[in-house]
Scaffold this motif. Structure first.
Motif, PDB file in Angstrom:
ATOM      1  N   ILE A 139      45.946  49.594  40.956  1.00  0.00           N
ATOM      2  CA  ILE A 139      45.911  48.391  40.115  1.00  0.00           C
ATOM      3  C   ILE A 139      46.405  47.185  40.907  1.00  0.00           C
ATOM      4  O   ILE A 139      45.797  46.103  40.896  1.00  0.00           O
TER       5      ILE A 139
ATOM      6  N   CYS B  70      44.195  43.656  41.956  1.00  0.00           N
ATOM      7  CA  CYS B  70      44.585  42.315  41.519  1.00  0.00           C
ATOM      8  C   CYS B  70      44.991  41.431  42.696  1.00  0.00           C
ATOM      9  O   CYS B  70      44.608  40.270  42.773  1.00  0.00           O
TER      10      CYS B  70
ATOM     11  N   MET C  35      50.861  43.586  38.141  1.00  0.00           N
ATOM     12  CA  MET C  35      50.674  44.227  36.847  1.00  0.00           C
ATOM     13  C   MET C  35      52.053  44.513  36.244  1.00  0.00           C
ATOM     14  O   MET C  35      52.622  45.580  36.450  1.00  0.00           O
TER      15      MET C  35
ATOM     16  N   ALA D 113      52.440  47.810  33.649  1.00  0.00           N
ATOM     17  CA  ALA D 113      51.309  48.636  34.077  1.00  0.00           C
ATOM     18  C   ALA D 113      51.203  49.927  33.270  1.00  0.00           C
ATOM     19  O   ALA D 113      50.102  50.456  33.087  1.00  0.00           O
TER      20      ALA D 113
ATOM     21  N   TYR E 186      49.086  49.319  30.382  1.00  0.00           N
ATOM     22  CA  TYR E 186      47.687  49.247  30.809  1.00  0.00           C
ATOM     23  C   TYR E 186      47.095  50.653  30.936  1.00  0.00           C
ATOM     24  O   TYR E 186      45.998  50.935  30.441  1.00  0.00           O
TER      25      TYR E 186
ATOM     26  N   TRP F 266      50.519  43.708  28.900  1.00  0.00           N
ATOM     27  CA  TRP F 266      50.601  43.742  30.360  1.00  0.00           C
ATOM     28  C   TRP F 266      50.106  42.398  30.891  1.00  0.00           C
ATOM     29  O   TRP F 266      49.257  41.749  30.294  1.00  0.00           O
TER      30      TRP F 266
ATOM     31  N   ILE G 233      49.860  39.502  34.507  1.00  0.00           N
ATOM     32  CA  ILE G 233      49.850  39.215  35.943  1.00  0.00           C
ATOM     33  C   ILE G 233      50.850  38.089  36.175  1.00  0.00           C
ATOM     34  O   ILE G 233      50.730  37.023  35.572  1.00  0.00           O
TER      35      ILE G 233
END
Length: 235
Positions: free
Chosen positions: A11, A15, A58, A61, A64, A71, A73
């Protein structure tokens, strides 16, 4: 556990690749530092670079991976050991929280302001905890004691998940008090600037001003932090 950590790394990589590609156009020489929330010692002081991006690709996470909302960023620009720009993006809610040091905090263009409540019985208090080893330092007992204090004094007590988003919610007036009894700098730092620029006090649970490396965190309005610390002291 190995499989879980591999999922979390995948993840982050996805990102980060996107963020780096976009931001390198405007910040070609700015270093990237990936905060490891499992590394307690690295969270006690800023990185050595004069200016760098600190990214939590994340936050939340586990939610998620479990197909649960909550969740985000998180991205912070650190300059000379101080956060100067902070962004927290919640894709599912389509909400972007951001702040610039000394220039206020916003959500989707709307100026943020902390809660003005004064009655604990109608306040929402949230507690958090980090990922360090708690087996031989009585942290679990301290966290449990803090939760008990919250339950005795606040009308609503929750743990929502992503640390940064909860701190941004303090800035937005959605959460009245945030507390954590252990060090978690990398999870806090993006939300701290947003909360501060919205008018919140950043303290330790011992009543001292929060600084990078502090091993606890209490965030709320000035009156709320003062009242909570009075209650804690009396106990």
């Amino acid at each position: 556990m190995d499989e879980l950590l591999k999922q979390l790394d995948d993840i982050d990589d996805l990102c980060l690749t996107s963020l780096k590609q976009d931001l390198s156009l405007e910040f070609p020489n700015t270093f990237w530092h990936i905060g490891d929330e499992f590394d307690t010692n690295s969270q006690r002081r800023p990185a050595e670079q004069n200016e760098y991006w600190l990214c939590d690709a994340m936050d939340g996470a586990i939610q998620y991976l479990q197909h649960i909302a909550g969740w985000t960023i998180n991205l912070v620009l650190i300059r000379k050991g101080k956060p100067i720009v902070s962004v927290i993006y919640d894709p599912l809610a389509e909400e972007m929280f951001w702040a610039i040091d000394g220039e206020g905090a916003y959500m989707n263009g709307q100026l943020l302001k902390i809660s003005q409540k004064t009655d604990f019985s109608v306040m929402v208090a949230v507690f958090e905890y980090g990922h360090q080893d708690k087996s031989d330092n009585q942290l679990n007992e301290k966290i449990g004691s803090t939760v008990t204090k919250l339950l005795h004094n606040f009308g609503i007590v929750r743990n929502y998940g992503p640390h940064g988003l909860q701190l941004a919610y303090v800035g937005a007036g959605r959460i009245d008090l945030f507390i954590q009894e252990d060090i978690d700098t990398y999870n806090w730092i993006a939300g701290l600037l947003i909360a501060k620029e919205s008018g919140a006090e950043l303290m330790t649970t011992h009543g001292e001003p929060w600084n990078w490396g502090s091993e606890s965190l209490l965030v709320a309005s000035k009156k709320t932090t003062e009242k909570y610390l009075e209650i804690k002291s009396a106990i």
